[in-house]
Design a protein around this motif. Sequence first.
Motif: not given
Length: 368
Positions: A43-62
């Motif tokens: 999924l990263v191949g075509w949804l990476g633009w949305a997944i990466r910022p989401l991961i950053r946000a989750v990690l920052r909160r966690k």
Amino acid sequence: MAEVDRFAEIRPYNDDEVAGAIERLVQDDEFIGAIARYRFGNLVGWLGWAIRPLIRAVLRRKWAGVTTVRQVQLGVSRYMEHMIAGSTRGVTFSGLEHLEPGKGYLFVSNHRDIAMDPAFVNWGLFNNGFDTVRIAIGDNLLRKPCATELMKLNKSFIVKRSAKGPRELMKTLGDLSAYIGESLAGGHSIWIAQKEGRAKDGDDRTDPAILKMFYMEGKKQKLAFADYMARLNIVPVSISYECDPTDLAKARELYEKAHHGRYEKGEFEDIESIVAGIVGQKGRVHVAFGAPILDGFDDPDGLAALIDRSIWSSYHLFANNFLAAGERDKASAEEAAAYAERLDKVPTELRDLWRTMYAKPVENSKNI
């Protein structure tokens, strides 16, 4: 004038450096990409633009409230619980009665798994009222900045194996010796393997060169070898895995070296070994802490022999070990059948090497 931090390049992070290290991890594209590929695959191949910022946000909160090394260690302990439940049949410990809380020990350990050896040592200490260790890790495993950040957050210090030239090598080893000595004097325990690299053939032997490195600081202080080494509270540690998740990979490497003279390690092979060791099935695991070695030696060879005898004598031998050594009377019919099933899955050309790595601890136990 501010005091120069002699060990800044090699030591783990202090509490006041934790938040900065976490922010660098969150900003690290390779780190975020690795998590994305692990969790979301193609999924990263075509949804990476949305997944990466989401991961950053989750990690920052966690990680928002994580500001100390202790908090990092607590997070690791929660992961260890899940890992132990999912990839082992239980972890047991012995010899903890030899240790005193608040005292610094130099744990010299046999080495079978890159990440899990010190992790299991820490698990035993953490759950029995002892502080966790500072972990020696070779810079060959820290080719990526994010790997360095993660390791230094988890109390790892760097062994610069890449040092070149006599002068640079001597300085590197001298700094390492001084760091270990200062850590122990300050009540901080150290974990280090008994030799460079894992014992892929199952033969756990201490390299006297490691002990000579420990002594460099003592020699600088003009102390006798035996006197200085007694100060370090050296505790041999023997870690036994019922099943080694990386046994086939180790056998393959030994085969290539034996038949072709060399083995070309892949770019990400160390990382793959770490992952396999963490998630792979290990069966039962036992960690044995020996008594501190305070006397009975005069030189590195004599001390290495004492460490080896302690590790060999406390190594917990499982049915796999006895069966590989041909001692079938020490295993049940069920254990023998499970062993035979595992052996059948090993390529024919690797079987002798595979058997030897499990049989060697039995052989060593008879040479004490």
